[in-house]
Design a protein around this motif. Structure first.
Motif, mmCIF file in Angstrom:
data_model
loop_
_atom_site.group_PDB
_atom_site.id
_atom_site.type_symbol
_atom_site.label_atom_id
_atom_site.label_comp_id
_atom_site.label_asym_id
_atom_site.label_seq_id
_atom_site.Cartn_x
_atom_site.Cartn_y
_atom_site.Cartn_z
ATOM 1 N N CYS A 160 0.749 -1.159 -0.093
ATOM 2 C CA CYS A 160 -0.064 0.245 -0.165
ATOM 3 C C CYS A 160 0.706 1.060 0.057
ATOM 4 C CB CYS A 160 -0.661 0.056 1.060
ATOM 5 S SG CYS A 160 -2.049 1.213 1.335
ATOM 6 N N ASN A 161 0.470 2.450 -0.704
ATOM 7 C CA ASN A 161 1.135 3.306 -0.890
ATOM 8 C C ASN A 161 0.246 4.535 -0.743
ATOM 9 O OD1 ASN A 161 2.047 5.901 -3.167
ATOM 10 N ND2 ASN A 161 3.907 5.162 -1.943
ATOM 11 N N LEU A 162 0.745 5.638 0.176
ATOM 12 C CA LEU A 162 0.072 6.787 0.068
ATOM 13 C C LEU A 162 1.126 8.008 -0.036
ATOM 14 C CD1 LEU A 162 -2.315 7.695 3.371
ATOM 15 C CD2 LEU A 162 -0.441 9.324 2.585
ATOM 16 N N VAL A 163 0.445 9.200 -0.542
ATOM 17 C CA VAL A 163 1.425 10.115 -1.207
ATOM 18 C C VAL A 163 0.603 11.411 -0.664
ATOM 19 C CG1 VAL A 163 1.938 11.769 -2.884
ATOM 20 C CG2 VAL A 163 2.224 9.147 -3.269
ATOM 21 N N MET A 164 1.494 12.047 0.134
ATOM 22 C CA MET A 164 0.763 13.591 0.725
ATOM 23 C C MET A 164 2.206 14.309 0.423
ATOM 24 S SD MET A 164 -0.887 12.681 4.341
ATOM 25 C CE MET A 164 0.650 12.250 5.310
ATOM 26 N N ARG A 165 2.579 14.942 1.243
ATOM 27 C CA ARG A 165 3.898 15.839 0.664
ATOM 28 C C ARG A 165 5.128 14.628 0.532
ATOM 29 N NH1 ARG A 165 4.795 20.704 4.445
ATOM 30 N NH2 ARG A 165 4.047 19.320 6.054
ATOM 31 N N LEU A 166 4.901 13.654 1.338
ATOM 32 C CA LEU A 166 5.954 12.414 1.162
ATOM 33 C C LEU A 166 5.120 11.348 0.470
ATOM 34 C CD1 LEU A 166 7.923 12.930 4.367
ATOM 35 C CD2 LEU A 166 8.617 13.744 1.981
ATOM 36 N N SER A 167 6.040 10.045 0.375
ATOM 37 C CA SER A 167 5.222 8.946 -0.084
ATOM 38 C C SER A 167 5.631 7.809 1.195
ATOM 39 C CB SER A 167 5.898 8.392 -1.322
ATOM 40 O OG SER A 167 5.580 7.237 -1.743
ATOM 41 N N TRP A 168 4.635 7.278 1.517
ATOM 42 C CA TRP A 168 4.430 6.427 2.459
ATOM 43 C C TRP A 168 4.146 4.973 2.255
ATOM 44 C CZ3 TRP A 168 6.147 8.523 7.181
ATOM 45 C CH2 TRP A 168 6.139 9.612 7.216
ATOM 46 N N TRP A 169 4.949 3.816 2.918
ATOM 47 C CA TRP A 169 4.539 2.580 2.270
ATOM 48 C C TRP A 169 4.332 1.783 3.514
ATOM 49 C CZ3 TRP A 169 5.149 1.289 -2.675
ATOM 50 C CH2 TRP A 169 5.398 2.350 -3.675
ATOM 51 N N GLY A 170 3.088 0.679 3.337
ATOM 52 C CA GLY A 170 3.141 -0.355 4.254
ATOM 53 C C GLY A 170 3.960 -1.252 4.122
ATOM 54 N N GLN A 171 3.914 -2.449 5.104
ATOM 55 C CA GLN A 171 5.021 -3.452 5.106
ATOM 56 C C GLN A 171 4.715 -4.492 4.230
ATOM 57 O OE1 GLN A 171 2.171 -3.353 6.856
ATOM 58 N NE2 GLN A 171 1.443 -5.435 6.779
ATOM 59 N N GLY A 172 3.688 -4.553 3.424
ATOM 60 C CA GLY A 172 3.463 -5.375 2.446
ATOM 61 C C GLY A 172 2.725 -6.833 2.815
ATOM 62 N N THR A 173 1.951 -7.293 1.950
ATOM 63 C CA THR A 173 1.205 -8.499 2.095
ATOM 64 C C THR A 173 1.482 -9.350 1.014
ATOM 65 O OG1 THR A 173 -1.031 -9.442 2.898
ATOM 66 C CG2 THR A 173 -1.230 -7.611 1.460
ATOM 67 N N GLN A 174 1.650 -10.775 1.286
ATOM 68 C CA GLN A 174 2.109 -11.692 0.113
ATOM 69 C C GLN A 174 0.650 -12.131 -0.415
ATOM 70 O OE1 GLN A 174 5.136 -13.032 -0.775
ATOM 71 N NE2 GLN A 174 3.881 -13.966 -2.329
ATOM 72 N N VAL A 175 0.744 -12.110 -1.885
ATOM 73 C CA VAL A 175 -0.195 -12.971 -2.459
ATOM 74 C C VAL A 175 0.233 -13.957 -3.219
ATOM 75 C CG1 VAL A 175 -2.069 -12.463 -4.367
ATOM 76 C CG2 VAL A 175 -1.652 -10.882 -2.653
ATOM 77 N N THR A 176 -0.255 -14.993 -3.246
ATOM 78 C CA THR A 176 0.259 -16.242 -4.110
ATOM 79 C C THR A 176 -0.878 -16.772 -4.788
ATOM 80 O OG1 THR A 176 1.999 -16.839 -2.224
ATOM 81 C CG2 THR A 176 1.679 -18.564 -3.895
ATOM 82 N N VAL A 177 -0.663 -16.994 -6.165
ATOM 83 C CA VAL A 177 -1.715 -17.759 -7.070
ATOM 84 C C VAL A 177 -1.116 -18.673 -7.610
ATOM 85 C CG1 VAL A 177 -3.154 -17.267 -8.921
ATOM 86 C CG2 VAL A 177 -2.494 -15.676 -7.723
ATOM 87 N N SER A 178 -1.798 -20.023 -7.244
ATOM 88 C CA SER A 178 -1.212 -21.431 -7.578
ATOM 89 C C SER A 178 -1.965 -21.621 -8.956
ATOM 90 C CB SER A 178 -1.458 -22.384 -6.598
ATOM 91 O OG SER A 178 -2.788 -22.418 -6.275
ATOM 92 N N SER A 179 -1.163 -22.302 -9.829
ATOM 93 C CA SER A 179 -1.517 -22.792 -11.152
ATOM 94 C C SER A 179 -2.225 -24.120 -11.086
ATOM 95 C CB SER A 179 -0.412 -22.917 -12.215
ATOM 96 O OG SER A 179 0.558 -23.710 -11.594
#
Length: 114
Positions: A95-114
């Motif tokens: 996730c990213n948020l932009v105000m005067r600066l750019s902020w980031w979350g820690q991330g979440t894993q998405v795995t799509v199996s075939s």
């Protein structure tokens, strides 16, 4: 300081759906945009979808028609509904948020199996 907390990642089969959510807290004012990026193993981080405060959206070509970004301005949250998932959608979603600066979350894993 701004804190972004993502949720909703996981393992899903090809063709399945997931919904990611991101909640922003802290010193938040005059948000320009919120967005989702992803990073696959060995690849650069790429924009998946972005939504402005006014509601304008843009998507990566690879996800158009399958993913939908939405936002609740009052709650400072952004969501990403992902349908018809493919193995190439696998990665860590940030996730990213932009105000005067750019902020980031820690991330979440998405795995799509075939």
């Amino acid at each position: 300081q701004v804190r972004l907390v993502e949720s909703g990642g996981g393992l899903v089969q090809t063709g399945g759906s997931l919904r990611l959510s991101c909640a922003a807290s802290g010193s938040i004012f005059s948000i320009n945009s919120m967005a989702w990026y992803r990073q696959a193993p060995g690849k650069q981080r790429e924009l998946v979808a972005r939504i402005t405060t006014g509601g304008s959206t843009n998507y990566a070509d690879s996800v158009k028609g399958r993913f939908t970004i939405s936002r609740d301005n009052a709650k400072n949250t952004v969501s990403l509904q992902m349908n018809s998932l493919k193995p190439e959608d696998t990665g860590v979603y940030y996730c990213n948020l932009v105000m005067r600066l750019s902020w980031w979350g820690q991330g979440t894993q998405v795995t799509v199996s075939s």
